[in-house]
Design a protein around this motif. Structure first.
Motif, mmCIF file in Angstrom:
data_model
loop_
_atom_site.group_PDB
_atom_site.id
_atom_site.type_symbol
_atom_site.label_atom_id
_atom_site.label_comp_id
_atom_site.label_asym_id
_atom_site.label_seq_id
_atom_site.Cartn_x
_atom_site.Cartn_y
_atom_site.Cartn_z
ATOM 1 N N ALA A 187 4.089 -11.512 -2.630
ATOM 2 C CA ALA A 187 2.924 -12.342 -2.329
ATOM 3 C C ALA A 187 1.856 -12.060 -3.368
ATOM 4 N N LYS A 251 9.708 -18.701 -3.573
ATOM 5 C CA LYS A 251 9.445 -18.079 -2.263
ATOM 6 C C LYS A 251 8.908 -16.668 -2.460
ATOM 7 N N THR A 254 5.608 -11.862 2.125
ATOM 8 C CA THR A 254 4.207 -11.550 2.405
ATOM 9 C C THR A 254 4.044 -10.284 3.241
ATOM 10 N N ASN A 266 8.544 -11.340 6.236
ATOM 11 C CA ASN A 266 7.999 -12.691 6.308
ATOM 12 C C ASN A 266 8.081 -13.318 4.925
ATOM 13 N N LYS A 268 7.201 -16.846 2.592
ATOM 14 C CA LYS A 268 6.480 -18.110 2.494
ATOM 15 C C LYS A 268 6.835 -18.821 1.187
ATOM 16 N N ASN A 269 6.708 -20.165 1.192
ATOM 17 C CA ASN A 269 6.893 -20.917 -0.054
ATOM 18 C C ASN A 269 5.697 -20.667 -0.967
ATOM 19 N N LEU A 276 0.379 -19.500 -2.033
ATOM 20 C CA LEU A 276 1.232 -19.583 -0.849
ATOM 21 C C LEU A 276 1.022 -20.911 -0.128
ATOM 22 N N GLY A 278 2.194 -23.221 3.471
ATOM 23 C CA GLY A 278 2.866 -23.336 4.767
ATOM 24 C C GLY A 278 2.866 -22.066 5.597
ATOM 25 N N ASP A 279 3.619 -22.112 6.710
ATOM 26 C CA ASP A 279 3.598 -21.029 7.696
ATOM 27 C C ASP A 279 4.581 -19.897 7.409
ATOM 28 N N GLY A 280 5.666 -20.221 6.791
ATOM 29 C CA GLY A 280 6.624 -19.184 6.468
ATOM 30 C C GLY A 280 7.670 -18.940 7.535
ATOM 31 N N LYS A 281 8.635 -18.103 7.179
ATOM 32 C CA LYS A 281 9.759 -17.816 8.069
ATOM 33 C C LYS A 281 9.982 -16.320 8.141
#
Lengths: 416, 96
Positions: A187, A251, A254, A266, A268-269, A276, A278-281
């Motif tokens: 990140a 990607k 974070t 975590n 994120k795109n 960064l 969006g919300d991320g996965k």
């Protein structure tokens, strides 16, 4: 009182003390000992070889495997047969008036005529939330445990930081049977410059000789030009893979999660410019390898009062040195990654150059020999399968310019 | 892959538990092989700590070896009957 202290301190004498038993130090020790000098090599590790020990990859240009462990063993055998003394599990903690102070149980000081600092590099920190957890290791540690100790450091592993080192270690781990889920960017933060997809793509493209590098096949020369952005847009939807390992250039990780040990990260795109989105996965992993890049390990040159200069093209702060690898302190020389971040082949050529530079002081080689050793370093650089820093040639030029300036300032002619 | 020649088995103790390793392995590698990654508790936060850099720079993997504290387990090869201890003593590991 003084006499009592001297009796307690066990001393040793030598012509040359080499700090670091890696590729640069080992080659130097062989060159020096074969001309009859007394050489002591000091290393903090319990065996010699340094970073060579963990290296194992296919050199695409020479179409052969670079097995560092075997190369290191051959060098050590040769050095030992020439009478080189090794002090392992020994750290140097002070250098003063040609005396090297060490942490060895038996020997406390070495009185020497010359010192070669071949201390190599340290890995840059890559701080992310959760990076202190058990299961987070550096890319270098991952390499050592995988290739040298034959240990699987995890079941489901990711890398954070995309660079020639992390790509190479990821390939090695996959070969060793570890499930490598992919390489991600860190990140963005104030502390790292490794989150800009454009810069990262350009830096990995320069590792062209290493293993199978599809960046060239994939993007061709496009990577180094106006088309980088186009390529990155394309990479948002298409996966880039090296040896079957996904490289997620869009990607970023974070945060690293887990109660006792690592359980997930975590992701994120990230935009082309490194922001960064969006919300991320959440991605389930048990091991995270951090790759923040390498820094020359210059502590001992600082302790010895060598002049230090900042040359980002070489990897940061490095001891000022001549084209013959002499520092600003009489009798102290440098070789390997302490002079700038490059591959083992360059370090070995520098080890020979530093040794010959020392031999010249002892009047055991000629000026002509020395020039040949310089040419050998340049050749090793141009043939090196891995380039860590894209502007390394410029960095070496800047160093030569700074050395010439320094010599002018102190009123000496440029004599190397 | 470079295969290691089969090396001599060595037994040592980690916080009272007998661990098997191979001659020439550093303590941390032998612990890894036995599924142990956590080496000590952090004195400040109480969180677990283990290997980070693997080459002696970070001191995260330190333990008390044969009574001497602050020994880096990544740099120290195992020896027969070596006693490796940390403030993890008494902690139960989850058996898999």
């Amino acid at each position: 009182m003084l006499q009592v202290i001297l009796q307690v301190c066990s001393m040793m004498k030598s012509d040359v003390v080499i700090v670091g038993a890696g590729p640069a130090g080992l080659v130097a020790s062989i060159e020096l000992a074969s001309k009859g000098l007394q050489v002591v090599v000091v290393d903090e590790y319990y065996r010699s070889g340094g970073r060579l020990l963990g290296q194992l990859y296919k050199d695409r240009r020479k179409k052969q495997v670079w097995a560092g462990k075997i190369i290191a063993n051959d060098l050590v055998e040769k050095a030992k047969s020439l009478g080189v003394k090794f002090l392992f599990e020994t750290a140097v903690w002070k250098i003063e008036n040609k005396t090297v102070f060490i942490s060895n149980e038996k020997i406390k000081q070495i009185h020497t005529k010359t010192i070669l600092l071949a201390t190599g590099a340290i890995e840059k920190a890559l701080p992310l939330p959760g990076w202190q957890k058990v299961g987070v290791v550096t890319a270098g540690a991952a390499q050592t445990f995988t290739n040298l100790h034959n240990v699987k450091i995890g079941k489901n592993v990711i890398f954070v930081g995309i660079d020639p080192l992390s790509i190479s270690v990821a390939i090695e781990m996959k070969h060793a049977g570890v499930n490598v889920l992919g390489l991600f960017l860190p990140a963005p933060s104030m502390l790292n410059q490794k989150s800009n997809p454009k810069e990262v793509l350009e830096s990995i493209a320069s590792a062209s000789g290493m293993a199978t590098n599809p960046i060239y096949r994939f993007g061709g020369k496009l990577v180094h030009g106006l088309y980088t952005k186009l390529l990155l847009k394309f990479l948002k939807f298409n996966l880039l893979k090296i040896n079957g390992i996904p490289i997620y250039i869009r990607k970023a990780v974070t945060e690293i999660n887990g109660r006792a040990e690592v359980e997930s990260v975590n992701v994120k795109n990230i935009s082309i410019d490194g922001e960064l989105i969006g919300d991320g996965k959440n991605l389930l992993v048990d091991t995270v390898c951090l790759s923040g890049g390498l820094l020359p390990l210059i502590d001992l040159s600082q302790l010895a009062s060598c002049v230090i200069v900042d040359i980002p093209e070489l990897g940061g702060f490095v001891p000022l040195h001549s084209p013959y690898l002499k520092t600003t302190v009489e009798g102290i020389y440098v070789a390997g990654n302490i002079t700038g971040i490059e591959g083992a082949q360059v370090s070995m050529a520098q080890g020979k150059l530093a040794a010959w530079s020392i031999l010249k002081e002892f009047k055991l080689v000629s000026e002509k020999d020395l020039l040949q050793a310089i040419k050998d370093v340049e050749q090793a650089r141009s043939l090196s399968p891995i380039t860590f820093l894209p502007n390394i040639h410029r960095g070496r030029q800047i160093m030569n310019e700074k050395w010439a300036d320094y010599k002018n300032t102190i009123g000496e002619s440029f004599d190397g | 892959m470079v295969k290691n020649v089969k090396q001599k088995e060595i037994r040592f103790n980690f916080n009272g538990k007998e661990i098997k390793g191979h001659e020439g392995q550093p303590i941390a590698a032998a612990l890894f092989d036995n599924g142990i990654r956590a080496i000590r508790y952090c004195d400040v936060t109480g969180e677990l700590r283990g290997i980070y850099c693997g080459i002696g720079h970070c001191f995260e993997c330190r333990a008390t070896v044969n009574g001497i504290s602050g020994i880096r387990t990544c740099l120290t090869p195992i020896e027969e009957n070596m006693n490796v201890a940390s403030n993890l003593t008494g902690v139960q590991y989850d058996e898999e």
